[in-house]
Write a protein that holds these residues in place. Structure first.
Motif, mmCIF file in Angstrom:
data_model
loop_
_atom_site.group_PDB
_atom_site.id
_atom_site.type_symbol
_atom_site.label_atom_id
_atom_site.label_comp_id
_atom_site.label_asym_id
_atom_site.label_seq_id
_atom_site.Cartn_x
_atom_site.Cartn_y
_atom_site.Cartn_z
ATOM 1 N N PHE A 205 55.734 1.007 55.764
ATOM 2 C CA PHE A 205 56.112 2.681 56.061
ATOM 3 C C PHE A 205 55.983 2.661 57.693
ATOM 4 O O PHE A 205 54.839 2.543 58.138
ATOM 5 N N VAL A 206 57.204 3.049 58.223
ATOM 6 C CA VAL A 206 57.289 3.023 59.746
ATOM 7 C C VAL A 206 58.112 4.046 60.016
ATOM 8 O O VAL A 206 58.469 4.816 59.421
ATOM 9 N N LYS A 207 57.731 4.510 61.389
ATOM 10 C CA LYS A 207 58.444 5.710 62.085
ATOM 11 C C LYS A 207 59.784 5.361 62.319
ATOM 12 O O LYS A 207 60.123 4.214 62.935
ATOM 13 N N ALA A 208 60.599 6.093 61.941
ATOM 14 C CA ALA A 208 62.236 6.013 62.051
ATOM 15 C C ALA A 208 62.579 5.972 63.686
ATOM 16 O O ALA A 208 62.122 6.682 64.353
ATOM 17 N N ASN A 209 63.614 5.247 63.937
ATOM 18 C CA ASN A 209 64.081 5.012 65.306
ATOM 19 C C ASN A 209 64.933 6.528 65.732
ATOM 20 O O ASN A 209 64.754 6.493 66.676
ATOM 21 N N ASP B 38 51.259 -0.629 55.633
ATOM 22 C CA ASP B 38 51.816 -1.422 54.348
ATOM 23 C C ASP B 38 51.101 -0.991 53.213
ATOM 24 O O ASP B 38 49.825 -0.738 53.053
ATOM 25 N N TYR B 39 51.707 -0.626 52.168
ATOM 26 C CA TYR B 39 51.237 -0.340 50.628
ATOM 27 C C TYR B 39 51.843 -1.479 49.697
ATOM 28 O O TYR B 39 53.030 -1.532 49.640
ATOM 29 N N THR B 40 51.058 -2.223 48.864
ATOM 30 C CA THR B 40 51.263 -2.972 47.863
ATOM 31 C C THR B 40 51.084 -2.604 46.808
ATOM 32 O O THR B 40 49.750 -2.141 46.191
ATOM 33 N N VAL B 41 52.139 -3.013 45.570
ATOM 34 C CA VAL B 41 51.938 -2.650 44.183
ATOM 35 C C VAL B 41 52.241 -3.688 43.535
ATOM 36 O O VAL B 41 53.330 -4.567 43.574
ATOM 37 N N GLN B 42 51.492 -3.945 42.323
ATOM 38 C CA GLN B 42 51.661 -5.199 41.301
ATOM 39 C C GLN B 42 52.559 -4.296 40.328
ATOM 40 O O GLN B 42 51.773 -3.649 39.523
ATOM 41 N N GLU C 99 61.078 4.277 56.348
ATOM 42 C CA GLU C 99 61.129 5.035 57.673
ATOM 43 C C GLU C 99 61.055 6.473 57.503
ATOM 44 O O GLU C 99 61.596 7.185 56.777
ATOM 45 N N ASP C 100 60.309 7.115 58.521
ATOM 46 C CA ASP C 100 60.321 8.432 58.551
ATOM 47 C C ASP C 100 59.938 8.808 59.907
ATOM 48 O O ASP C 100 59.295 8.149 60.739
ATOM 49 N N CYS C 101 60.085 10.161 60.403
ATOM 50 C CA CYS C 101 59.547 10.608 61.659
ATOM 51 C C CYS C 101 58.198 10.819 61.407
ATOM 52 O O CYS C 101 57.478 11.069 62.756
ATOM 53 N N LEU C 102 57.724 11.599 60.444
ATOM 54 C CA LEU C 102 56.406 12.286 60.299
ATOM 55 C C LEU C 102 55.733 11.456 58.881
ATOM 56 O O LEU C 102 56.357 11.346 58.114
ATOM 57 N N ILE D 246 55.589 7.386 48.361
ATOM 58 C CA ILE D 246 56.409 6.048 48.334
ATOM 59 C C ILE D 246 56.568 5.767 46.847
ATOM 60 O O ILE D 246 55.724 5.844 46.028
ATOM 61 N N ASN D 247 57.945 5.508 46.233
ATOM 62 C CA ASN D 247 58.093 5.210 44.866
ATOM 63 C C ASN D 247 58.394 3.872 44.545
ATOM 64 O O ASN D 247 59.401 3.500 44.959
ATOM 65 N N ALA D 248 57.876 3.345 43.525
ATOM 66 C CA ALA D 248 58.079 1.956 43.375
ATOM 67 C C ALA D 248 58.853 1.693 41.649
ATOM 68 O O ALA D 248 58.828 0.826 41.282
ATOM 69 N N ASP D 249 59.213 2.950 41.385
ATOM 70 C CA ASP D 249 59.587 2.823 39.849
ATOM 71 C C ASP D 249 60.951 1.829 39.794
ATOM 72 O O ASP D 249 61.864 2.285 40.670
ATOM 73 N N ILE D 250 60.830 1.279 38.895
ATOM 74 C CA ILE D 250 62.219 0.392 38.632
ATOM 75 C C ILE D 250 63.048 0.760 37.429
ATOM 76 O O ILE D 250 64.009 0.067 37.176
ATOM 77 N N GLY D 251 62.524 1.853 36.653
ATOM 78 C CA GLY D 251 63.423 2.310 35.618
ATOM 79 C C GLY D 251 63.344 1.620 34.402
ATOM 80 O O GLY D 251 64.091 1.677 33.472
ATOM 81 N N LEU D 252 62.163 0.737 34.246
ATOM 82 C CA LEU D 252 61.977 0.034 32.958
ATOM 83 C C LEU D 252 60.817 0.650 32.143
ATOM 84 O O LEU D 252 59.854 0.692 32.854
ATOM 85 N N SER D 253 61.123 1.050 30.985
ATOM 86 C CA SER D 253 59.888 1.812 30.257
ATOM 87 C C SER D 253 58.682 0.840 29.970
ATOM 88 O O SER D 253 57.531 1.425 29.773
#
Length: 745
Positions: free
Chosen positions: A656-660, A638-642, A600-603, A609-616
């Motif tokens: 990714f949506v606008k924040a309330n 929507d943004y999809t990562v494999q 969520e964000d206002c703008l 968008i960060n998908a990092d799971i911390g595994l090398s």
């Protein structure tokens, strides 16, 4: 006046059955005068008949005969009055015929005895010792008449005579009132005579004490008194206090005892004495009665008391019936109780209880079968010469259980990695198989390399025994712990089997988004390697204990619901217990992220968008084709990562949506209650803000504003309560934002 005759009746009764108490009887016969030959023959027959009857009734009696008087010259010959019993005296003594019936006892009897003594026919301790009765027969003994009846014989101690003889029980008057203790007169009764006695009647004098002419008769010395004196000897074992008990009917003035061992004499009537050593002792007793001194000697034996040496328990091994009953040879215990004592001097007997042993009753047969296990037997050892000198000990008859040597299954162990056919066996682990339910407390198991060693208890094997071949026979000896001679032997095969190899298996990871049903057989080839599967089995288990015991094997298709270690058992089919175990780890990989995530964000401008799971080792592939862990976007959507980790891949979608909360607040109350204390527009990425009062005058401005205004002027002064207006310029939107905010204080 000196007495004409004396006698001593002396009886010695010793508690160990030594006695000299035989009665002796003397017949004195006068066959002179008018006794013809036929009468003398009848007299002889009567004497013989009477003596026979006495001897039959009293077998210990010794009988003697004295004949006096001269037969008539016209008599054909002198008959023999000889009696065939011990203590026979048959002299012919020349004494004048009895001058008259009234003087029969007074004249004939003393003269006869006096003559016999003076002629040297009797000596002290000789014929008259212990005499209890004297019989006197005269020439008128035989009476052809048979009119009289035997009377007054209920208390007689002599046998009844034949018809023609009458027992007269009172002769005191005929003797002028002289007291006679006990006597009988045998005669043919003739009331015509003054004393009722026919001249020449036979006279029986019985008993031990009587008086005649105021003179006592003593058949041993020279007085006319016959004295009874007995003494018993009790407790004749060495160390005992020996008791001498004197019994006499006469008044004893004094007594003197010499015990024959050099000790001081005793003047007690019933003395006690302790003899220092076993042996024969001559006891000399001197009695003084009314001035007469009588001395007698007797030999007593003081016997050795044997020692009852301890007897070890007599232990036998039961037969196969194990009924706890066996035959014991009790005579084998003799040597224990005797020790160095002579079996010639002492006798050993065995008894079932102490009372029997103490009383020497009911001795056991030496070939004896016990009546119960742990039965106590009492052994009595006594002096062969005196059974009262004894000692008692006891021992126990024990029947130890006979072990049973049960067949033992082969004991198989695996070789080590060398597979050289040599292995170490824990022999104690075989004990239960050898015992087969028999008590491990009662029986003990030992092992040997040969039967000879087992029999002889030589070279027992150690508990951890290393075999010398891959198939070796050893001998298990099962023996009763309490009796090592009670044993049985069986054989045990020690087998060393080839040890299989369990090759390692790599861990297997199952992705959480894939099927978790796995075929375990896929690991068999890896585990076996080059080993021949014909002789080896491979099974799978969830625990090592199940694998060892072969319990609960897993199915080929195994459902993996969680991380699991599977134990793989590789076992030699021809050698039970010969196996190796390896493991394979089956793990379910769970992705460290959620399938979806909302942002969520206002703008939306230049949003990351960060998908990092911390595994090398993780890789990323966005639906836009980008391969970085984070991307920047400018639009909501929507943004999809494999994401790939190892061999597991999973998609993650970011929405990714606008924040309330993107509306600008319309009031603040700076009272430090942490609620609307500041005008917060930090989410707008403000470039610049200007605040005006209601008159249009600028009161506050700030570049790169976040939430610094709490109702103060640019100079830092507090502004009054009221409505204020703002103009906001953001870094992402050239169009300013305007509105109002109420300041409350």
């Amino acid at each position: 006046m000196k007495s004409l005759f004396s006698c001593l009746i002396f009886i010695l009764c010793i508690s160990f059955s030594y006695s000299q108490c035989n009665n002796k009887v003397l017949f004195i016969v006068d066959d002179s005068g008018s006794v013809d030959f036929s009468e003398r023959q009848d007299m002889q027959a009567s004497i013989q008949q009477l003596s026979n009857q006495i001897f039959i009734q009293n077998p210990s009696t010794q009988i003697g005969l004295v004949q006096y008087g001269q037969p008539d010259a016209s008599s054909t010959s002198q008959p023999s009055y000889y009696l065939s019993y011990p203590f026979t005296v048959n002299p012919t003594i020349s004494i004048p015929d009895n001058p008259g019936g009234n003087n029969l006892i007074q004249d004939v009897l003393p003269n006869s005895i006096n003559t016999m003594i003076n002629d040297g026919l009797f000596t002290t301790g000789g014929a008259f010792e212990n005499t209890s009765a004297i019989f006197i027969f005269t020439d008128a003994l035989i009476d052809s008449g048979c009119s009289s009846v035997l009377t007054n014989c209920s208390s007689c101690n002599v046998p009844a005579l034949s018809c023609g003889y009458t027992y007269l029980t009172d002769l005191s008057n005929s003797l002028g009132g002289i007291p006679i203790s006990t006597y009988r007169v045998i005669s043919s009764f003739n009331p015509a005579t003054a004393d009722g006695i026919q001249q020449g009647a036979g006279v029986l004098i019985e008993g031990s004490n009587f008086q005649l002419n105021s003179t006592q008769i003593d058949l041993l010395t020279d007085s006319l008194i016959c004295i009874d004196a007995d003494y018993d000897v009790f407790n004749t074992c060495v160390g005992d206090t020996t008791q001498f008990t004197l019994t006499t009917s006469e008044p004893i003035t004094s007594a003197l005892w010499d015990f024959g061992d050099g000790s001081p004499t005793s003047s007690d009537l019933n003395p006690t004495h302790t003899f220092p050593n076993p042996g024969d002792y001559v006891i000399t007793l001197t009695l003084n009665s009314n001035g007469e001194v009588i001395t007698t000697t007797n030999t007593i034996t003081i016997s050795q008391i044997p020692v009852a040496n301890p007897i070890p328990d007599y232990i036998l091994c039961d037969d196969s019936s194990n009924d706890q009953t066996e035959g014991f040879d009790l005579s084998t215990r003799d040597t224990f109780i005797l020790a160095t004592q002579s079996d010639i001097d002492f006798i050993v007997n065995y008894f079932a209880n102490f009372t029997d042993a103490d009383t020497n009753q009911n001795p056991l047969n030496t070939n004896y079968f016990n009546t119960s296990n742990n039965q106590v037997i009492y052994a009595r050892i006594h002096n062969i010469d005196n059974p009262e000198c004894y000692s008692i000990t006891d021992f126990t008859l024990i029947v130890d259980a006979q072990p049973i040597a049960n067949p033992v299954p082969d004991v198989v162990v695996c070789d080590d990695d060398s597979n050289d056919g040599v292995a170490t066996f824990n022999l104690s682990s075989i004990d239960n198989a050898v015992l087969a339910g028999q008590s491990a407390t009662t029986f003990t198991v030992t092992y040997y390399e040969s039967n000879t060693d087992a029999v002889n208890n030589n070279n027992p094997l150690p508990n951890n025994y290393t075999s010398n071949s891959s198939n070796q026979v050893i001998y298990a000896k099962l023996f009763n712990t309490a009796n090592t001679d009670c044993y049985a032997i069986t054989t045990v095969n020690l087998v060393v089997n080839v040890k299989p190899l369990a090759n390692p298996v790599a861990d297997v990871v199952i992705c959480e988004n894939q099927s978790n049903l796995i075929n375990l057989n896929q690991f068999t080839d890896t585990v076996l390697g080059t080993q021949d599967s014909t002789d080896i089995t491979v099974t799978y288990y969830t625990s090592n204990s199940d694998a060892i015991a072969g319990l609960n094997p897993l199915p080929n298709n195994y459902q993996v619901d969680q991380n699991t270690t599977v134990y793989i058992k590789v076992e030699n089919v021809i050698g039970e217990g010969c196996y190796a175990i390896t493991t394979v780890n089956l793990s379910i990989f769970e992705f460290p992220f959620m399938d979806t995530q909302t942002l969520e964000d206002c703008l939306p401008n230049n949003y990351t968008i960060n998908a990092d799971i911390g595994l090398s080792n993780a890789t990323y592939l966005w639906d836009s084709g980008q391969t970085t862990a984070a991307i920047n976007v400018n639009n909501f959507g929507d943004y999809t990562v494999q994401i790939t980790i190892g061999n597991c891949t999973k998609d993650k979608t970011f929405t990714f949506v606008k924040a309330n909360n993107c509306e600008i607040q319309q009031g603040i109350s700076p009272n430090n209650d942490n609620k609307n204390d500041y005008f917060d527009i930090s989410y707008l990425d403000v470039d610049n803000i200007i605040i005006y009062n209601r008159y249009g005058t600028e009161v506050y401005s700030k570049a790169n504003y976040a939430k610094e205004w709490y109702g103060q002027s640019n100079a830092g002064q507090e502004l009054p309560t009221g409505t204020y207006y703002y103009v906001i310029k953001t870094k992402t939107d050239p169009k300013p934002l305007t509105g109002w905010v109420y300041l409350a204080k």
